[in-house]
Design an enzyme around this catalytic site. Structure first.
Site, PDB file in Angstrom:
ATOM      1  N   CYS A 136       0.835  -1.198   0.000  1.00 18.56           N
ATOM      2  CA  CYS A 136       0.000   0.000   0.000  1.00 18.56           C
ATOM      3  C   CYS A 136       0.877   1.259   0.000  1.00 18.56           C
ATOM      4  O   CYS A 136       1.450   1.625   1.030  1.00 18.56           O
ATOM      5  CB  CYS A 136      -0.921  -0.004   1.219  1.00 18.56           C
ATOM      6  SG  CYS A 136      -1.883   1.510   1.380  1.00 18.56           S
ATOM      7  N   CYS A 139      -0.461   4.120   2.247  1.00 17.37           N
ATOM      8  CA  CYS A 139      -0.214   3.921   3.682  1.00 17.37           C
ATOM      9  C   CYS A 139       1.263   4.131   4.031  1.00 17.37           C
ATOM     10  O   CYS A 139       1.585   4.765   5.035  1.00 17.37           O
ATOM     11  CB  CYS A 139      -0.588   2.503   4.117  1.00 17.37           C
ATOM     12  SG  CYS A 139      -2.025   1.817   3.323  1.00 17.37           S
ATOM     13  N   ASP A 140       2.160   3.590   3.218  1.00 16.52           N
ATOM     14  CA  ASP A 140       3.558   3.500   3.644  1.00 16.52           C
ATOM     15  C   ASP A 140       4.524   4.410   2.891  1.00 16.52           C
ATOM     16  O   ASP A 140       5.682   4.548   3.303  1.00 16.52           O
ATOM     17  CB  ASP A 140       4.044   2.039   3.507  1.00 16.52           C
ATOM     18  CG  ASP A 140       3.236   1.100   4.391  1.00 16.52           C
ATOM     19  OD1 ASP A 140       2.767   1.564   5.453  1.00 16.52           O
ATOM     20  OD2 ASP A 140       3.064  -0.069   4.022  1.00 16.52           O
TER      21      ASP A 140
END
Ligand code: NAP
Length: 318
Positions: A136, A139-140
């Site tokens: 992701c 997200c990261d």
């Protein structure tokens, strides 16, 4: 009548489930949408959605899902945040045993369980998950500011997310197993024009390597099996998706080799009263717009099924 009986249960709150919920709620079908988290769907991992009609300037995946949820709720869609532990879909009454011990029953169901990223299943992938291996970018991505990272895959997700990662990383190496991308042309053009993105063609990742602090390199195998080590601190895997079909009665639901459910054009599965919509369906193209379309069709079909098979239950209350 049990207090937890509904005319229709929708499983999953991504674009397909929420659109099905919107249509069902507007049709005054007593509907419950069951989802594990408040806002959900693969689209959440998409930083920018550029091809959903009506959003000329693009929209974040999160915002689009929030808007879809609010839209369905405006018409009275009921939602329950819960995990489903067991599905019994074969009889006329569909039964859902929840992880919290509750049981929900319904006359019809629309499965919008969606899909999740596939794993490469190579040495180091699991060991370094969350410590350099990610699925992701939204997200990261921010963890990799000014670092050198890799993206695996050549489809729309890989290229779109590689472009997103240019906001953070210093250099992104896209590793693809062929010499041609599968991604749509406009994404290809953008990626080829992006200075921070480099491509390594005809190459597979054999292992993720690292130490206590996380990922340090990838072991690559190129043409003729020639091996090389690519130093990176992070790797994002975007090699396709697999269906969230665990717990579904696959022995009676027709599905393709990868486990995606077959439906007819009305979104009906092989089981009466069981419909499927969105990424869990076996289909060639997976877009937010056709997941939403599947959801609308499934809700209309479920309404038709309920009228035919349960004509006197339109005033059922939960
Ligand atoms: P995808 O289109 O199936 O692409 C997967 C990519 O990973 C392909 O390039 C494939 O290589 C590669 N791959 C598969 N298995 C591999 C393996 N074992 N080792 C190395 N590489 C491997 O999957 P996706 O990109 O996740 O997209 C999923 C669906 O969502 C698609 O229908 C896509 O169009 C849609 N989507 C659309 C958008 C958009 O419209 N903006 C954005 C994201 C996703 P090959 O090419 O050689 O098969």
């Amino acid at each position: 009548m049990s207090a937890s009986h509904y005319q229709l249960v929708i499983v999953g709150g991504g674009p397909a489930g929420l659109t099905a919920g919107l249509y069902a709620a507007r049709a005054r079908i007593n509907t419950l949408l069951i989802e594990k988290t408040a806002v959900s769907g693969q689209v959440l991992v998409t930083e920018r959605v550029d091809n959903y009609p009506g959003f000329a300037d693009g929209v974040s995946g999160y915002e689009l899902m929030e808007k879809m949820a609010l839209h369905a709720e405006r018409f009275g869609l009921q939602k329950k945040l819960a995990g489903i532990a067991e599905f019994a879909l074969e009889g006329p009454e569909k039964r859902f045993s929840l992880e919290n011990g509750e049981t929900i029953t319904a006359d019809a169901v629309i499965l919008c369980n969606g899909a999740r990223p596939r794993k490469l299943n190579i040495p180091g992938e699991r060991e370094f998950a969350g410590r350099g291996v990610s699925y992701c970018a939204t997200c990261d991505g921010p963890f990799y500011r000014n670092q050198e990272i890799a993206v695996v895959g050549g489809g729309n997700t890989a290229i779109q997310e590689a472009l997103h990662l240019t906001k953070f990383a210093q250099k992104i190496t896209v590793i693809h197993r062929r010499s041609e991308l599968r991604a749509t042309k406009i994404l290809q053009e953008r990626a080829f024009a992006e200075e921070k993105i480099e491509f390594v063609w005809n190459t597979q990742v054999k292992a993720v390597q690292g130490g206590k602090s996380g990922v340090e390199s990838l072991l690559l195998s190129g043409e003729g099996g020639a091996e090389q080590v690519l130093p990176v601190t992070g790797v994002f895997m975007f090699i396709g998706i697999q269906p969230n079909n665990e717990l579904l009665p696959l022995e009676v639901l027709e599905h393709d080799q990868a486990g995606f459910l077959h439906t007819d054009e009305a979104m009906a599965t092989a089981l009466p009263g069981v419909f499927a919509a969105g990424d869990i369906r076996s289909k060639k193209f997976r877009q937010i717009v056709n997941a939403a379309s599947d959801g609308a069709v499934a809700a209309l079909s479920a309404g038709h099924y309920l009228e035919q098979h349960f004509p006197n239950t339109s005033d059922k209350s939960s």
